[in-house]
Enzyme design. Structure first.
Site, PDB file in Angstrom:
ATOM      1  N   ASP A 100       0.819  -1.232  -0.049  1.00 35.96           N
ATOM      2  CA  ASP A 100      -0.155  -0.140   0.146  1.00 35.96           C
ATOM      3  C   ASP A 100       1.032   1.527  -0.020  1.00 35.96           C
ATOM      4  O   ASP A 100       1.985   1.459   0.864  1.00 35.96           O
ATOM      5  CB  ASP A 100      -0.693  -0.038   1.377  1.00 35.96           C
ATOM      6  CG  ASP A 100      -2.230   0.451   0.971  1.00 35.96           C
ATOM      7  OD1 ASP A 100      -2.506   1.699   0.327  1.00 35.96           O
ATOM      8  OD2 ASP A 100      -3.319  -0.581   1.166  1.00 35.96           O
ATOM      9  N   ASP A 199      -3.061   4.851  -1.977  1.00 36.34           N
ATOM     10  CA  ASP A 199      -4.145   5.310  -1.194  1.00 36.34           C
ATOM     11  C   ASP A 199      -4.474   6.593  -1.791  1.00 36.34           C
ATOM     12  O   ASP A 199      -3.763   7.659  -1.714  1.00 36.34           O
ATOM     13  CB  ASP A 199      -3.676   5.285   0.221  1.00 36.34           C
ATOM     14  CG  ASP A 199      -4.651   5.638   1.158  1.00 36.34           C
ATOM     15  OD1 ASP A 199      -5.690   4.488   1.433  1.00 36.34           O
ATOM     16  OD2 ASP A 199      -4.584   6.537   1.991  1.00 36.34           O
ATOM     17  N   GLU A 256      -6.686   3.766  -5.509  1.00 37.28           N
ATOM     18  CA  GLU A 256      -7.925   4.333  -4.998  1.00 37.28           C
ATOM     19  C   GLU A 256      -8.082   5.751  -5.231  1.00 37.28           C
ATOM     20  O   GLU A 256      -7.491   6.687  -4.792  1.00 37.28           O
ATOM     21  CB  GLU A 256      -8.036   4.349  -3.422  1.00 37.28           C
ATOM     22  CG  GLU A 256      -9.113   4.327  -2.667  1.00 37.28           C
ATOM     23  CD  GLU A 256      -9.317   4.771  -1.427  1.00 37.28           C
ATOM     24  OE1 GLU A 256      -9.940   4.483  -0.625  1.00 37.28           O
ATOM     25  OE2 GLU A 256      -7.992   5.454  -0.777  1.00 37.28           O
ATOM     26  N   HIS A 329     -11.172  -3.355   3.068  1.00 36.95           N
ATOM     27  CA  HIS A 329     -10.906  -2.883   4.712  1.00 36.95           C
ATOM     28  C   HIS A 329     -11.525  -2.049   5.051  1.00 36.95           C
ATOM     29  O   HIS A 329     -11.700  -1.476   6.126  1.00 36.95           O
ATOM     30  CB  HIS A 329      -9.491  -2.896   4.883  1.00 36.95           C
ATOM     31  CG  HIS A 329      -8.901  -1.797   4.088  1.00 36.95           C
ATOM     32  ND1 HIS A 329      -8.732  -1.540   2.837  1.00 36.95           N
ATOM     33  CD2 HIS A 329      -8.278  -0.528   4.594  1.00 36.95           C
ATOM     34  CE1 HIS A 329      -8.406  -0.409   2.497  1.00 36.95           C
ATOM     35  NE2 HIS A 329      -7.843   0.473   3.636  1.00 36.95           N
ATOM     36  N   ASP A 330     -12.402  -1.209   4.124  1.00 35.48           N
ATOM     37  CA  ASP A 330     -13.243   0.090   4.344  1.00 35.48           C
ATOM     38  C   ASP A 330     -14.651  -0.049   4.103  1.00 35.48           C
ATOM     39  O   ASP A 330     -15.352   0.585   4.502  1.00 35.48           O
ATOM     40  CB  ASP A 330     -12.792   1.267   3.321  1.00 35.48           C
ATOM     41  CG  ASP A 330     -11.314   1.728   3.446  1.00 35.48           C
ATOM     42  OD1 ASP A 330     -10.989   1.800   4.678  1.00 35.48           O
ATOM     43  OD2 ASP A 330     -10.758   2.108   2.584  1.00 35.48           O
TER      44      ASP A 330
END
Ligand code: GLC
Ligand code: CA
Length: 566
Positions: A100, A199, A256, A329-330
């Site tokens: 990440d 991210d 993202e 994970h969100d």
């Protein structure tokens, strides 16, 4: 096509939330050696690449998305040797690793930020976004609640944070900072990782006028995204980032990138785009007004879900490649979100899995998804760990919801739903650890766990294995990976699409209802047979396909076709 520029189209990615995957030293926190221990499980599942959420040094205010040193690992996750071992071991099993990359912000405990505070005259001050004044420069609300501006102690000065207040945004306008970031990125790529999940990257450019906006909540604040996400001029930064780093390594990048309109996809993921793929959240967030407004719930139906998915697929197909996911994970667990009362019905869970897995693009599986895990309903607001859940609970109350309703809403959306420790077996703490885990296990773990499903015919886990196998190595892999996609008209509770490559056409049908239904097949599909599904029995009468409750089925003409022999 491996070896060519788009090798990543053939991957199946598995996302690991390291805190919750496997604890190797029994301190209650998952770690890198835990991942290495479980490589055989992952290999058997059939995935080819891992995306590991942040493992860098961090005070863990946002569980690692607040990095205090890009070049060191968080001690609770392990050492650099552990990581080298994981990369090497995974490589031996044919599994690539992506990390990440969090470069919109750092932790406020990063050395750069400390220097910026302690020595405002040093070059580091301009690595972040500071404004002088006796009150916040504007009324924008951060993603995790409250103003985007946090006061510097002892000075009439504020710093900007789009996310939490311990996550100050980096000032991408500063060239020296950008060079430092590129060096860091190249350093990681030289280590032998296959690329990055990137991210919140559409936040790196801000509208520097920082003008007030019309308030959109009772707190008098306005969402910050309009002035801090996908702003004009961001392209120059993204292009430079790509040229200075990714391009040199032929790595994969999955960004993202919320807020990118479909018209701009060419710039982002076209042949010369900034990234290999970007995640599209339009259907992931169809139950809420926006990712940061859980309390504004929306009702939706399967037709809308199918419409949004196919719009996304068709828009991406024009220019590039999709990154398909139903969990991360969100997000809450996909079973609870999309299947509602049917969340525990294995047939429904498998149907949902196949529906997204055979879309055009690279499929991403989030840990535990392959077991059909469901949301964890917490009975009190104190039981949440996720900063976003805590903020959304408060905001829901401020916006006038009563405490029960606020709790219900946060439970539906909490990021903790996906962050519970992975249930490896039915023992205490689910085989995740011998000690009490950092976050409680789900209620269902004694029933839903890997051991109970492994090798068990008809289990959700075995279904995932067979699904991955069918895409990667089945007789129609070429069509299922590289084929074009187009929607097929269907009734309200059914999502249907066609995949096509050369002379192979595959019709895919997914019934989201607990009752049977009939669908008119495209003319050229009359006489087709079931080739794969959670029930391959295709009952076709007068050009109508009779779908059973929650049936997922892939159909194809039963004639020998060229291009399918290997
Ligand atoms: C991304 C991450 C999320 C994190 C946020 C701030 O949205 O997926 O987990 O909290 O960025 O870094
Ligand atoms: Ca541990």
């Amino acid at each position: 096509m491996a070896g060519s520029g788009t090798w990543w189209k053939e991957e199946v990615v598995y996302q690991i939330y390291p805190r919750s995957f496997k604890d190797s030293n029994n301190d209650g926190i998952g770690d890198i050696r835990g991942i290495t221990e479980k490589l055989d499980y992952l290999k058997e599942l059939g995935i080819t690449m891992l995306w590991i959420c942040p493992i860098y040094q961090s005070p863990m205010d946002d569980n690692g998305y607040d990095i205090s040193d890009y070049c060191a690992l968080a001690p609770e996750f392990g050492t650099m040797e552990d990581l080298d071992e994981l990369i090497a071991e995974a490589g031996r099993k044919g599994i690539k690793i992506i990390l990440d990359l969090v470069i919109n912000h750092t932790s406020d405990e990063h050395q750069w930020f400390r220097e910026a505070l302690e020595h405002p005259d040093s070059g580091f001050h301009d690595y972040y976004i500071f404004r002088e004044g006796s009150k916040p420069p504007c009324n924008w609300r951060s993603i995790f609640g409250g103003s985007v501006w946090e006061k510097v102690e002892g000075r009439d000065e504020y710093y900007f944070h789009a996310f939490g207040k311990k996550q100050p945004d980096l000032n991408w306008e500063n060239e020296k900072l950008r060079r430092q970031l590129y060096n860091m990125v190249n350093g990681w790529l030289e280590k032998g990782i296959a690329g990055f999940r990137i991210d919140a990257i559409t936040f790196i450019k801000k509208d520097l006028s920082f003008a007030d906006r019309e308030p959109d909540g009772v707190d008098g604040l306005a969402k910050c995204t309009k002035g801090s996400r996908n702003q004009p001029g961001i392209g120059a930064f993204l292009k430079e980032l790509k040229q200075e780093t990714f391009d040199k390594h032929g790595c994969v990048t999955v960004a993202e990138a919320p807020g990118v309109p479909y018209e701009d996809l060419d710039e982002f993921i076209g042949p010369d785009g900034y990234f290999s793929m970007i995640f599209d959240f339009r259907y992931a967030d169809l139950d809420i007004a926006s990712g940061s407004e859980w309390f504004k719930r929306r009702s939706w139906n399967v037709r809308e879900l199918g419409g949004k998915i196919m719009d996304s697929q068709m828009a991406v197909q024009k220019y590039g490649w999709s990154a398909n996911f139903i969990e991360n994970h969100d997000q809450p667990r996909a079973t609870t979100k999309y299947l509602k009362e049917a969340q525990d019905d294995p047939q429904a869970v498998k149907m949902l899995a196949a529906m997204y897995f055979f879309l055009r693009g690279t499929p991403f599986i989030y840990q535990g998804q392959e077991l059909g895990m469901v949301n964890f309903e917490r009975q009190s607001p104190e039981l949440f760990n996720d900063i976003s859940s805590i903020d959304q609970y408060q905001r829901s109350l401020e916006e006038g919801l009563d405490p029960d309703e606020a709790l219900r809403i946060v439970n539906l959306r909490s990021r903790d739903n996906a962050r519970t420790p992975f249930p490896w077996d039915g023992s205490r703490y689910g085989g995740f650890s011998q000690s009490r885990p950092w976050l409680p296990m789900t209620m269902e773990y004694p029933v839903i766990h890997a051991e109970a499903q492994s090798g068990v015919q008809d289990s959700v886990l075995e279904f995932y294995k067979s699904m991955i196998q069918f895409r990667q190595h089945g007789p129609y892999r070429d069509c299922l990976i590289y084929g074009s996609i187009r929607p097929i008209e269907s009734s309200g509770n059914v999502i249907a699409y066609e995949r096509q490559k050369d002379d192979v056409t595959i019709w895919c049908y997914y019934n989201f209802s607990h009752t049977g239904t009939q669908e008119r097949l495209p003319d050229d599909a009359a006489g087709a047979v079931g080739i794969w599904g959670n029930d391959t029995d295709a009952e076709i009468r007068d050009g109508m396909l009779c779908l059973k409750p929650f049936q997922a089925i892939l159909l194809k003409q039963d004639v020998p076709q060229s291009g399918t022999h290997s």
